[in-house]
Design a protein around this motif. Structure first.
Motif, PDB file in Angstrom:
ATOM      1  N   GLY A 209       0.846  -1.187   0.000  1.00  0.00           N
ATOM      2  CA  GLY A 209       0.000   0.000   0.000  1.00  0.00           C
ATOM      3  C   GLY A 209       0.883   1.239   0.000  1.00  0.00           C
ATOM      4  O   GLY A 209       1.988   1.219  -0.544  1.00  0.00           O
ATOM      5  N   GLU A 221      -5.629   5.522   1.302  1.00  0.00           N
ATOM      6  CA  GLU A 221      -5.836   5.749  -0.126  1.00  0.00           C
ATOM      7  C   GLU A 221      -7.245   6.269  -0.411  1.00  0.00           C
ATOM      8  O   GLU A 221      -7.686   6.299  -1.550  1.00  0.00           O
ATOM      9  CB  GLU A 221      -5.546   4.463  -0.894  1.00  0.00           C
ATOM     10  CG  GLU A 221      -4.085   4.040  -0.749  1.00  0.00           C
ATOM     11  CD  GLU A 221      -3.752   2.772  -1.501  1.00  0.00           C
ATOM     12  OE1 GLU A 221      -4.653   2.192  -2.124  1.00  0.00           O
ATOM     13  OE2 GLU A 221      -2.586   2.354  -1.447  1.00  0.00           O
ATOM     14  N   LYS A 222      -7.935   6.703   0.635  1.00  0.00           N
ATOM     15  CA  LYS A 222      -9.252   7.300   0.444  1.00  0.00           C
ATOM     16  C   LYS A 222      -9.093   8.689  -0.157  1.00  0.00           C
ATOM     17  O   LYS A 222      -8.277   9.488   0.289  1.00  0.00           O
ATOM     18  CB  LYS A 222      -9.984   7.397   1.786  1.00  0.00           C
ATOM     19  CG  LYS A 222     -10.329   6.055   2.415  1.00  0.00           C
ATOM     20  CD  LYS A 222     -11.025   6.258   3.746  1.00  0.00           C
ATOM     21  CE  LYS A 222     -11.369   4.933   4.400  1.00  0.00           C
ATOM     22  NZ  LYS A 222     -12.002   5.118   5.730  1.00  0.00           N
ATOM     23  N   TYR A 250      -6.338  -3.959   3.772  1.00  0.00           N
ATOM     24  CA  TYR A 250      -7.378  -3.025   4.195  1.00  0.00           C
ATOM     25  C   TYR A 250      -8.718  -3.715   4.460  1.00  0.00           C
ATOM     26  O   TYR A 250      -9.469  -3.327   5.336  1.00  0.00           O
ATOM     27  CB  TYR A 250      -7.587  -1.955   3.122  1.00  0.00           C
ATOM     28  CG  TYR A 250      -6.343  -1.161   2.786  1.00  0.00           C
ATOM     29  CD1 TYR A 250      -5.950  -0.079   3.567  1.00  0.00           C
ATOM     30  CD2 TYR A 250      -5.574  -1.490   1.675  1.00  0.00           C
ATOM     31  CE1 TYR A 250      -4.825   0.665   3.255  1.00  0.00           C
ATOM     32  CE2 TYR A 250      -4.430  -0.755   1.357  1.00  0.00           C
ATOM     33  CZ  TYR A 250      -4.066   0.317   2.140  1.00  0.00           C
ATOM     34  OH  TYR A 250      -2.934   1.043   1.830  1.00  0.00           O
ATOM     35  N   GLU A 258      -7.964  -9.886  -0.705  1.00  0.00           N
ATOM     36  CA  GLU A 258      -7.871  -8.481  -0.314  1.00  0.00           C
ATOM     37  C   GLU A 258      -8.635  -7.652  -1.339  1.00  0.00           C
ATOM     38  O   GLU A 258      -8.587  -7.925  -2.540  1.00  0.00           O
ATOM     39  CB  GLU A 258      -6.394  -8.053  -0.273  1.00  0.00           C
ATOM     40  CG  GLU A 258      -6.044  -7.079   0.827  1.00  0.00           C
ATOM     41  CD  GLU A 258      -6.586  -5.684   0.572  1.00  0.00           C
ATOM     42  OE1 GLU A 258      -6.875  -4.963   1.535  1.00  0.00           O
ATOM     43  OE2 GLU A 258      -6.697  -5.304  -0.609  1.00  0.00           O
ATOM     44  N   THR A 259      -9.375  -6.643  -0.884  1.00  0.00           N
ATOM     45  CA  THR A 259     -10.291  -5.915  -1.770  1.00  0.00           C
ATOM     46  C   THR A 259      -9.605  -4.856  -2.628  1.00  0.00           C
ATOM     47  O   THR A 259     -10.166  -4.429  -3.634  1.00  0.00           O
ATOM     48  CB  THR A 259     -11.397  -5.240  -0.944  1.00  0.00           C
ATOM     49  OG1 THR A 259     -10.800  -4.439   0.095  1.00  0.00           O
ATOM     50  CG2 THR A 259     -12.299  -6.296  -0.305  1.00  0.00           C
ATOM     51  N   LYS A 260      -8.414  -4.408  -2.243  1.00  0.00           N
ATOM     52  CA  LYS A 260      -7.726  -3.374  -3.014  1.00  0.00           C
ATOM     53  C   LYS A 260      -6.461  -3.872  -3.699  1.00  0.00           C
ATOM     54  O   LYS A 260      -6.000  -3.268  -4.672  1.00  0.00           O
ATOM     55  CB  LYS A 260      -7.345  -2.198  -2.101  1.00  0.00           C
ATOM     56  CG  LYS A 260      -8.524  -1.406  -1.570  1.00  0.00           C
ATOM     57  CD  LYS A 260      -8.043  -0.169  -0.814  1.00  0.00           C
ATOM     58  CE  LYS A 260      -9.218   0.671  -0.345  1.00  0.00           C
ATOM     59  NZ  LYS A 260      -8.770   1.923   0.334  1.00  0.00           N
TER      60      LYS A 260
END
Length: 309
Positions: A209, A221-222, A250, A258-260
């Motif tokens: 990340g 990273e939002k 995350y 992992e979603t990202k």
């Protein structure tokens, strides 16, 4: 009574329908991963800030709660005091846990525009390097964030990293910089710094990340305005990876992915680079308990890693 040929063949047919017993090959232990797993203390930062757990309990929890026998400390949660460090070392040794790395965030800015402040930061980082050495850690992680021009910050980074690496060399300590926001979230920029320093105990800590260049720390990273390609960045940094790789996570979907971050793709990049050190679990999500995030990250590393042996 004599067994007829028809009865004998019937018995064979019945046996053929029974499940096969496991073979010796199938009972063999799973092949080891190409990497070792460590646990980054930041994975429990919410609990630590709330005083729900402590650093002195961290090595114990790492092994007993998560089955991880190597740890990475964060200076924000460690007291650089002799008696405290002695107790922490005792607990980690009693638990059979390796103190692997110390992340330094509070010892000043190594790329400050003021040369005197950079010198002070080097001295303060060295004090933490001594603490890391006492604990048995082989590596300290530093930061290189600044909003000044990329070229100017690069010059300062090369100077400070070089001086710090030379200073801690007698301790047998590595100095690694992590992608952590601003110019440091540019993989090619980070690689150019490590290459220019060119010291055997100086390198990088690639994080899956932390590639938001428009954020000061790059971890969140939002709403990121300038996001560097994470796979490109990790690829650029891996040749200089020394002391480890950080497996940021995350959140997870129903399949445990992992979603990202595509862990299959990311770990293949790590494997293909020839890396064989520690990969640190660093859960940073907000949608689940930290303990659950740690377990899911570890399980994902083991699942994907087992296919790459």
């Amino acid at each position: 009574m004599h067994t007829t040929r028809r009865h004998f063949l019937g018995q064979l047919g019945a046996l053929a329908t029974l499940p096969l017993l496991p073979t010796l090959d199938s009972l063999a232990a799973p092949k080891p991963l190409f990497f070792s797993i460590s646990l980054a203390q930041w994975s429990l930062h919410r609990a630590l800030f709330k005083k729900e757990t402590t650093t002195l309990d961290f090595p114990i929890r790492a092994r007993r709660d998560f089955g991880i026998t190597a740890v990475e400390y964060v200076d924000q949660f460690v007291k650089n005091e002799p008696a405290y460090l002695q107790e922490l070392l005792k607990r980690s040794k009693d638990e059979g846990v390796t103190n692997h790395l110390l992340m330094i965030d509070t010892a000043g800015n190594l790329v400050d525009a003021d040369a005197a402040k950079r010198a002070d930061a080097i001295a303060r980082h060295y004090a933490w390097a001594e603490a890391a050495n006492y604990l048995g850690c082989k590596t300290i992680r530093v930061n290189l964030q600044s909003k000044d021009s990329a070229d100017e910050v690069r010059k300062r980074a090369i100077e400070s990293m070089g001086r710090l690496a030379e200073k801690v060399s007698p301790l047998g300590i590595n100095v690694v910089a992590e992608n952590h926001g601003g110019h440091s979230s540019d993989g090619s920029w980070m690689a150019s710094v490590a290459k220019a320093v060119g010291k055997p105990n100086c390198g990088l800590l690639p994080d899956f990340g932390n590639f938001c260049q428009s954020h000061d720390w790059g971890s969140s990273e939002k709403n990121c305005e300038k996001l560097y390609d994470r796979y490109k960045g990790v690829t650029e940094m891996l040749p200089y990876a020394k002391g480890g790789v950080s497996a940021k996570s995350y959140g997870f979907n129903a399949q445990g992915q992992e979603t990202k971050i595509d862990y299959d793709r990311m770990l293949k990049l790590v494997k293909d680079s020839g890396f064989k050190g520690y990969i640190g679990v660093e859960f940073e999500g907000e949608g689940m308990a930290e303990e659950e995030g740690i377990r899911r990250t570890k399980a994902l590393l083991e699942s994907v890693g087992s296919k790459l042996v």
